[in-house]
Design a protein around this motif. Structure first.
Motif, mmCIF file in Angstrom:
data_model
loop_
_atom_site.group_PDB
_atom_site.id
_atom_site.type_symbol
_atom_site.label_atom_id
_atom_site.label_comp_id
_atom_site.label_asym_id
_atom_site.label_seq_id
_atom_site.Cartn_x
_atom_site.Cartn_y
_atom_site.Cartn_z
ATOM 1 N N LEU A 121 0.858 -1.187 0.000
ATOM 2 C CA LEU A 121 0.000 0.000 0.000
ATOM 3 C C LEU A 121 0.889 1.230 0.000
ATOM 4 O O LEU A 121 2.001 1.192 0.525
ATOM 5 N N LEU A 122 0.393 2.305 -0.574
ATOM 6 C CA LEU A 122 1.110 3.574 -0.554
ATOM 7 C C LEU A 122 0.191 4.675 -0.050
ATOM 8 O O LEU A 122 -1.027 4.583 -0.176
ATOM 9 N N ASN A 123 0.798 5.713 0.512
ATOM 10 C CA ASN A 123 0.076 6.970 0.708
ATOM 11 C C ASN A 123 0.610 7.960 -0.316
ATOM 12 O O ASN A 123 1.823 8.157 -0.444
ATOM 13 N N TRP A 124 -0.303 8.524 -1.083
ATOM 14 C CA TRP A 124 0.057 9.495 -2.125
ATOM 15 C C TRP A 124 -0.984 10.596 -2.092
ATOM 16 O O TRP A 124 -2.190 10.309 -2.175
ATOM 17 N N HIS A 125 -0.534 11.830 -1.952
ATOM 18 C CA HIS A 125 -1.454 12.973 -1.803
ATOM 19 C C HIS A 125 -2.484 12.713 -0.702
ATOM 20 O O HIS A 125 -3.682 12.926 -0.890
ATOM 21 N N ARG A 126 -1.982 12.189 0.416
ATOM 22 C CA ARG A 126 -2.794 11.936 1.612
ATOM 23 C C ARG A 126 -3.965 10.971 1.356
ATOM 24 O O ARG A 126 -5.015 11.039 1.998
ATOM 25 N N GLU A 127 -3.786 10.083 0.412
ATOM 26 C CA GLU A 127 -4.807 9.057 0.149
ATOM 27 C C GLU A 127 -4.140 7.678 0.076
ATOM 28 O O GLU A 127 -2.951 7.573 -0.205
ATOM 29 N N LEU A 128 -4.950 6.657 0.312
ATOM 30 C CA LEU A 128 -4.466 5.274 0.308
ATOM 31 C C LEU A 128 -4.545 4.699 -1.112
ATOM 32 O O LEU A 128 -5.594 4.766 -1.749
ATOM 33 N N TRP A 129 -3.439 4.131 -1.581
ATOM 34 C CA TRP A 129 -3.385 3.538 -2.924
ATOM 35 C C TRP A 129 -2.924 2.079 -2.821
ATOM 36 O O TRP A 129 -2.010 1.766 -2.065
ATOM 37 N N LEU A 130 -3.569 1.218 -3.620
ATOM 38 C CA LEU A 130 -3.202 -0.207 -3.670
ATOM 39 C C LEU A 130 -2.257 -0.425 -4.852
ATOM 40 O O LEU A 130 -2.552 0.016 -5.969
ATOM 41 N N ILE A 131 -1.139 -1.116 -4.601
ATOM 42 C CA ILE A 131 -0.161 -1.267 -5.683
ATOM 43 C C ILE A 131 0.204 -2.703 -6.033
ATOM 44 O O ILE A 131 0.917 -2.919 -6.998
ATOM 45 N N ASP A 132 -0.210 -3.672 -5.276
ATOM 46 C CA ASP A 132 0.260 -5.022 -5.600
ATOM 47 C C ASP A 132 -0.764 -6.055 -5.174
ATOM 48 O O ASP A 132 -0.977 -6.286 -3.997
#
Length: 259
Positions: free
Chosen positions: A145-156
């Motif tokens: 998981l990543l935080n990008w621009h204060r939001e949660l993103w799924l990457i894998d």
């Protein structure tokens, strides 16, 4: 007619490997001028990992979760010929043809369960998504998981659908739940499982599942060493996911009990 449009682009530059990933993905430049994280068909679990990534990513997007744009990426043989590192050279050589890329989120930070941002509704949906696709790899050790621009993103989502590593026994997975949810990195924050179930039921239908599975490139499903052909594999993914969808209340209860 599918509403899911996945672009096909060409790799024009290999920039650097991401050695923290077990399958050694890489940052590459494409002919559209953007950078992508390239997942290689020649890596460890190969084409099966790409299938998991594609289905899991598009299911997540349909649920309203944030996933970088997924693209099909053509890789030509010229890259392996100019790469000095032997390990990378082999990976490039075995990955000629169609691979999968995720738009590179520049400046994103790896999700840390102690300090990172994850709203409860998103956390609940991610827990249910991973229970549906049997994703064993979203733990505190490796959050994907990543935080990008204060939001949660799924990457894998590449470690999902582990039944497809043995097509002889895949039907035995239809009756199972997902006990490994107890190790899920977002489980503690998943406080809206009931509401998340309702939302998922509204957007994930048999038609949506079929539409997503039909985006898998034929060549990723073609393998003479497997007992199933490509159309039988598609039918199996659809049957598995529709069975999971019919059990989503049970999966939510399992997650709730694991908390």
């Amino acid at each position: 007619m599918s509403n899911i449009e996945i672009r096909t682009i060409d790799v024009v530059q290999y920039i650097q490997p991401l050695r923290e990933g077990g399958s050694m993905p890489a940052i590459v430049m494409a002919d559209d001028g953007f950078q992508y994280v390239l997942k290689f068909r020649g890596a460890g679990h190969g084409k099966k990992m790409l299938v998991s990534e594609l289905i899991g990513g598009e299911l997540a997007r349909a649920m309203g979760l944030k996933v970088p744009e997924l693209v099909f990426m053509n890789l030509e043989d010229t890259f392996s010929k100019t790469e000095p590192d032997e390990e990378i050279q082999d990976l490039l050589k075995f990955s000629e043809g169609l691979n999968l890329g995720l738009h590179f989120l520049s400046g994103a930070i790896t999700y840390d369960p102690l300090v990172s941002i994850a709203d409860s509704m998103s956390a609940s949906k991610v827990v249910l998504l991973d229970s549906m696709i049997s994703n064993i790899d979203r733990t505190a050790k490796n959050t994907n998981l990543l935080n990008w621009h204060r939001e949660l993103w799924l990457i894998d989502q590449g470690a999902s659908f582990y039944f497809h590593h043995n097509w002889e026994t895949w039907k035995s997975h239809l009756d199972r739940t997902f006990p490994l949810v107890k190790d899920h990195v977002l489980l503690e924050r998943a406080e809206h499982l009931e509401e998340a179930v309702k939302e998922i039921k509204q957007v994930i239908t048999i038609d949506k599942i079929t539409e997503i599975v039909n985006t898998i490139p034929e060549e990723w499903l073609t393998d003479e060493s497997e007992p199933l052909n490509a159309s039988e594999m598609r039918a199996a993914y659809i049957q598995f996911l529709t069975t999971r969808l019919s059990k989503i209340d049970i999966l939510a209860k399992e997650a709730e009990d694991a908390k």
